[in-house]
Design an enzyme around this catalytic site. Structure first.
Site, PDB file in Angstrom:
ATOM      1  CG  HIS A 368      -2.007  -0.967   1.219  1.00 41.23           C
ATOM      2  ND1 HIS A 368      -3.256  -0.727   0.685  1.00 41.23           N
ATOM      3  CD2 HIS A 368      -2.034  -2.231   1.680  1.00 41.23           C
ATOM      4  CE1 HIS A 368      -4.013  -1.805   0.833  1.00 41.23           C
ATOM      5  NE2 HIS A 368      -3.295  -2.732   1.433  1.00 41.23           N
ATOM      6  CE  LYS A 563      -6.394  14.089  -0.019  1.00 39.83           C
ATOM      7  NZ  LYS A 563      -6.459  12.896  -0.812  1.00 39.83           N
ATOM      8  NE  ARG A 564      -3.919  10.426   9.891  1.00 41.82           N
ATOM      9  CZ  ARG A 564      -3.547   9.586  10.841  1.00 41.82           C
ATOM     10  NH1 ARG A 564      -4.213   8.464  11.035  1.00 41.82           N
ATOM     11  NH2 ARG A 564      -2.535   9.868  11.642  1.00 41.82           N
ATOM     12  CE  LYS A 569      -2.451  10.992   2.963  1.00 36.70           C
ATOM     13  NZ  LYS A 569      -3.135  10.104   2.001  1.00 36.70           N
ATOM     14  CB  THR A 671     -10.190   5.027  -1.221  1.00 38.33           C
ATOM     15  OG1 THR A 671      -9.693   5.399   0.068  1.00 38.33           O
ATOM     16  CG2 THR A 671      -9.520   3.757  -1.681  1.00 38.33           C
ATOM     17  CE  LYS A 675     -14.013   6.074   0.711  1.00 37.03           C
ATOM     18  NZ  LYS A 675     -13.115   6.151   1.872  1.00 37.03           N
TER      19      LYS A 675
HETATM   20  C1  26V Z   1       2.751   6.050   5.179  1.00 40.68           C
HETATM   21  C2  26V Z   1       3.768   6.556   5.914  1.00 40.68           C
HETATM   22  C3  26V Z   1       4.496   7.659   5.344  1.00 40.68           C
HETATM   23  C4  26V Z   1       5.797   7.931   6.046  1.00 40.68           C
HETATM   24  C5  26V Z   1       5.676   7.843   7.524  1.00 40.68           C
HETATM   25  C6  26V Z   1       5.185   6.521   7.975  1.00 40.68           C
HETATM   26  C7  26V Z   1       4.072   6.019   7.161  1.00 40.68           C
HETATM   27  C8  26V Z   1       3.336   4.988   7.634  1.00 40.68           C
HETATM   28  C9  26V Z   1       2.312   4.506   6.884  1.00 40.68           C
HETATM   29  C10 26V Z   1       2.013   5.020   5.670  1.00 40.68           C
HETATM   30  C11 26V Z   1       0.896   4.481   4.866  1.00 40.68           C
HETATM   31  C12 26V Z   1       0.645   3.056   5.187  1.00 40.68           C
HETATM   32  C13 26V Z   1      -0.135   2.364   4.192  1.00 40.68           C
HETATM   33  C14 26V Z   1      -1.383   3.081   3.773  1.00 40.68           C
HETATM   34  O1  26V Z   1      -2.242   3.407   4.555  1.00 40.68           O
HETATM   35  N1  26V Z   1      -1.502   3.273   2.483  1.00 40.68           N
HETATM   36  C15 26V Z   1      -2.673   3.837   1.858  1.00 40.68           C
HETATM   37  O2  26V Z   1      -3.463   2.749   1.403  1.00 40.68           O
HETATM   38  C16 26V Z   1      -4.638   3.154   0.740  1.00 40.68           C
HETATM   39  C17 26V Z   1      -5.418   1.905   0.409  1.00 40.68           C
HETATM   40  O3  26V Z   1      -4.738   1.128  -0.500  1.00 40.68           O
HETATM   41  C18 26V Z   1      -4.286   3.966  -0.484  1.00 40.68           C
HETATM   42  O4  26V Z   1      -5.473   4.403  -1.100  1.00 40.68           O
HETATM   43  C19 26V Z   1      -3.433   5.163  -0.106  1.00 40.68           C
HETATM   44  O5  26V Z   1      -3.001   5.840  -1.271  1.00 40.68           O
HETATM   45  C20 26V Z   1      -2.228   4.695   0.694  1.00 40.68           C
HETATM   46  O6  26V Z   1      -1.492   5.800   1.195  1.00 40.68           O
END
Ligand code: 26V
Length: 833
Positions: A368, A563-564, A569, A671, A675
């Site tokens: 992801h 979003k977060r 972003k 996502t 929406k």
């Molecule tokens: C991102 C980061 C960025 C750097 C700091 C630590 C950290 C930790 C986790 C994440 C994201 C984790 C995975 C995630 O949530 N990905 C999201 O998954 C969604 C569903 O597939 C997707 O639509 C998003 O684009 C994606 O960011």
């Protein structure tokens, strides 16, 4: 039976009523539950009591469906998919349950004045926020689709006591407060008293050939709590089984019996803390021991559960891979590969090679994110201490894998170092790490990204070596969202309009939205479409007035970024545009400017300083802009606190413009973009994630794409990107940045945003905001021009909805079922495909 009659006929409604034990209509059932379950009556019941009574009515019907579904799957010797995820961002359950049971309309007629309305009753429910963001919400949408498509399917996760924190804004800043989502009880939960497994930790492991003896130091009980996931247009339901940690009863009792209550309480805490709290999505969470324990805890309980169900049904594990598919939602459950090997070899006596062959057929894995800091690794020293037997298993898997690599590419030592499951820490023992993504890939037969661009980049960059070794394993599965929650339940106005024009089937067959293309130019339809949007905007404006104290003009363009909060972003790019627009208005440049309300919402990880600064800046800018009588009619800014599933259900239907402005190559899919478009917003976005596929579907004329694409981003970075030059050479940009840096928005503390300014101008602007700024601002001007020709805007908004069919999570899940899990789906008419 034809879908139309099956799903919407009154016969199903009467079937629901008939199936009640006493055959009573809904009102009488609620009264009965009020009395027996809540111990009150209609004269004195408040909203919360009505909520519990109504939930009990739904719960009973769901329980019946659950038992029937389980019975059918056992009788059919069904192959099942198990979706392992650390996060499930479910939101509220009531509206969805009533819709699935076809009770919603009836319930709305029961709750009439002077009592509370159905909406007021439903708002009593807290969100089940057991996730951080996109990944967790995707898992929830997938459960909905799996149930709806009739897939024999289970979700497995952690029953956190505290999920996502609640966010409030105090003096412009984010304040977090813990939220216990279950409180005393949840009407949607079924505790399974008999279903528990013991999970071990620590100690030592001794090898002897295939087999090993593990002498664990600690163990903890995993107790099952089930949530029924109703399918729509079908009586089938799925199960989300969440594990709660509990002290093993003998230890608990030991201390208790000797009267040492303090020690008993300490024991209890030590064990139960495993499922206490959801970890945040931030880089600092990596490497925390409790997180590793959490991951192993839920994975081990789930694997034991899966094996015991299989054993009950077949009495042998020889056919395990024929009957079981296990999906890893990111690498968080990747230790499952080693755990399955341990259970099969150590506990059930299978030969290593036979177990490994099954393992590879059973697992599949979704990546992801490409962000290097988010790729999960664990220190070997930690893994050895917490899971000594698994460390041995990982070493053996690695050994055999690297043997295979050597056979394919003899002498390529560098390749071996790159693909190894262990990062050798440049020879320093203490820096060695286990790479969970590599374990997931080696242990799986299918690996996918979540949009076409992301899947392409995945095999070109982070997993390029693996794609060369195992090209047949890599696929794309573009994300989707459930049209039930994200359109049918949250946007009643647009739904009614769609029902009238294209029939009701779009709920289960979202491609039907194509039917809107023929009415995109129909003036009457355009008017009705705009009226539905306006109602939703009024509802949101009401909420914003109440919660934020900002009054939004419902005729202004609602420009939404929800979003977060994360640097990649680029909420900060949006803020730069807000300030630029404000400056232009102050300069009297009002020609061609559409009135706008710029709406933000999102949470920052509590330790993420820069993200918190962005929230504060948004609020500081809002305070200045909203209180300036010179610009008030043309520009408003609002930060809506506590973004989550329920707040999103209010925002998505009310948006005109969807901001999807991440640096190209960083947002795996997104996502929220789906929406918003599904609810008739136009997108302003970069060529990133699923934005590209949205453009393909809605047509390039009906979306605002701007900025550098991934190739250009790479080229810019390579040639030495100089943000300070852009700052110096663009007076409009300079003015906006100088206002931030000079304390224009923070007069009480002029240096407040010095770090934000430096990050962009002097410290490299890692996410290239300044490189995309000019094109972004110019594109925003085109957005204004279109909004000022409402008929054209409406036409494009309708064409956006029309193109969203492919972004149904039903399509995504069908792809997984056909290609990855090899599972038969049932059609919505209840027959096998
Ligand atoms: C991102 C980061 C960025 C750097 C700091 C630590 C950290 C930790 C986790 C994440 C994201 C984790 C995975 C995630 O949530 N990905 C999201 O998954 C969604 C569903 O597939 C997707 O639509 C998003 O684009 C994606 O960011």
């Amino acid at each position: 039976m034809a879908y139309e009659t099956y799903y919407w006929s009154t016969s199903l409604m009467s079937k629901a009523i008939e199936s009640q034990p006493d055959g009573e209509p809904l009102r009488a059932q609620i009264d009965h539950k009020l009395l027996c379950q809540v111990a009150t009556d209609r004269d004195v019941a408040g909203k919360a009591e009505y909520y519990h009574a109504l939930a009990q009515v739904a719960r009973e019907q769901l329980a019946r469906r659950w038992v029937e579904t389980q019975h059918a799957d056992r009788a059919n010797k069904a192959r099942r998919v198990y979706y392992l995820s650390m996060e499930f961002l479910i939101g509220r359950a009531m509206n969805n349950a009533l819709s699935a049971l076809d009770l919603r309309e009836q319930a709305a007629t029961v709750f009439t004045p002077p009592g509370p309305s159905l909406n007021e009753v439903m708002e009593c429910e807290p969100d089940a926020a057991l996730g951080n963001g996109g990944l967790g919400r995707l898992a929830a949408c997938f459960l909905d689709s799996m149930a709806t498509l009739g897939l024999p399917s289970w979700g497995y996760g952690v029953r956190y006591e505290y999920g996502m924190f609640a966010q409030s804004i105090v003096n412009g800043q984010q304040v977090e407060k813990p939220e216990a989502w279950v409180q005393d009880r949840s009407p949607w939960e079924f505790p399974r008293a008999g279903r528990h497994h013991t999970v071990h930790f620590g100690g030592s492991a001794e090898h002897s050939g295939d087999w090993a003896e593990w002498h664990p130091a600690d163990s903890v009980e995993a107790k099952a709590f089930d949530h029924v996931i109703p399918g729509h247009g079908t009586d089938r339901v799925s199960t989300l089984r969440l594990w709660k940690a509990a002290a093993p009863s003998e230890i608990d009792l030991g201390a208790f019996n000797t009267g040492d209550y303090q020690r008993a309480a300490e024991f209890k805490n030590r064990f139960e803390n495993i499922s206490w709290v959801l970890y945040p999505n931030d880089s600092t969470s990596a490497g925390r021991e409790l997180r590793l324990r959490q991951e192993y805890f839920f994975v081990s309980a789930s694997m034991q559960d899966i094996l015991s169900r299989h054993d009950d049904e077949y009495g042998s594990f020889d056919n395990l891979a024929d009957k079981v598919a296990i999906h890893l939602n990111d690498t968080h459950p990747a230790i499952g590969v080693a755990e399955l090997m341990r259970l099969l070899v150590d506990e059930h006596g299978l030969k290593w090679n036979a177990a490994w062959e099954q393992c590879r057929r059973i697992f599949s894995y979704t990546n992801h994110t490409l962000m290097p800091e988010a790729l999960e690794t664990w220190k070997v020293t930690l893994m050895q201490r917490v899971l000594p037997r698994h460390m041995l298993i990982i070493y053996r898997i690695n050994h055999e894998f690297l043997d295979e690599v050597v056979r394919l590419y003899p002498g390529d030592i560098d390749l071996m170092r790159r693909v190894s499951l262990i990062d050798d820490g440049n020879g320093h023992e203490k820096d060695k790490r286990v790479r969970m993504a590599h374990l997931s890939i080696v242990g799986s037969h299918r690996i996918n990204g979540v949009s076409q661009l992301h899947s392409d980049l995945m095999v070109q960059t982070i997993f390029a070596d693996f794609a060369r070794l195992y090209p047949e394993r890599f696929h794309n599965k573009t994300n989707g969202v459930t049209p039930r929650r994200w359109l049918a339940q949250s946007n009643l106005g647009l739904s009614a309009l769609l029902d009238e024009r294209i029939g009701k089937e779009w709920r289960l067959d979202l491609d039907r939205l194509e039917g809107l293309r023929s009415v995109a130019d129909d003036a009457a339809f355009g008017k009705a479409f705009a009226a539905a949007k306006r109602d939703n905007k009024l509802r949101l404006a009401d909420y914003v007035a109440r919660e934020v104290g900002v009054s939004l003009n419902p005729d202004s363009l609602f420009d939404v970024q929800v979003k977060r909060i994360h640097e990649y972003k680029r909420q900060l790019l949006n803020v730069l545009h807000v300030i630029t627009r404000y400056n232009a208005l102050l300069n009297g440049e009002t020609a061609g400017v559409a009135p706008r309300s710029i709406i933000f919402a999102g949470k920052a990880a509590s330790s993420y300083h820069m993200a918190k600064q962005v929230i504060r800046l948004i609020n500081d800018v809002a305070a200045v802009v909203n209180n300036d009588p010179r610009t008030r009619d043309l520009l408003q800014v609002a930060f809506i606190p506590n973004y989550g599933v329920s707040v999103a259900e209010l925002i998505m239907p009310a948006a005109n413009l969807s901001e999807q402005i991440s640096t190209a190559g960083t947002e795996a899919s997104g996502t929220g973009n789906m929406k918003l478009s599904l609810n008739g917003a136009l997108t302003i976005g970069t060529e990133d994630g699923a934005n590209i596929e949205i453009r393909d579907q809605v047509g390039a004329d009906n979306i605002f794409i701007f900025g550098n694409n991934t190739a250009q981003v790479a080229a810019l970075r390579q040639t030495g990107y100089q943000p300070s030059e852009l700052y110096q050479n663009d007076p409009v940009l300079k003015e906006a940045l100088d206002k931030i840096d000079g304390g224009f928005f923070s007069p009480g503390e002029r240096s407040r945003y010095h770090d934000v300014f430096n990050c962009l101008v002097h410290y490299g602007d890692h996410y290239l905001l300044l490189a995309d700024y000019a094109d972004y601002v110019a594109t925003q001007a085109r957005v204004d021009a279109l909004y000022l020709t409402p008929a054209e805007w409406q036409r494009k908004a309708i064409l956006n909805v029309a193109g969203m069919g492919t972004f149904s999570a039903d399509r995504t899940i069908r792809d997984y079922a056909d290609d990855t899990w090899k599972l038969q789906t049932l059609t919505n008419r209840g027959t096998a495909q």
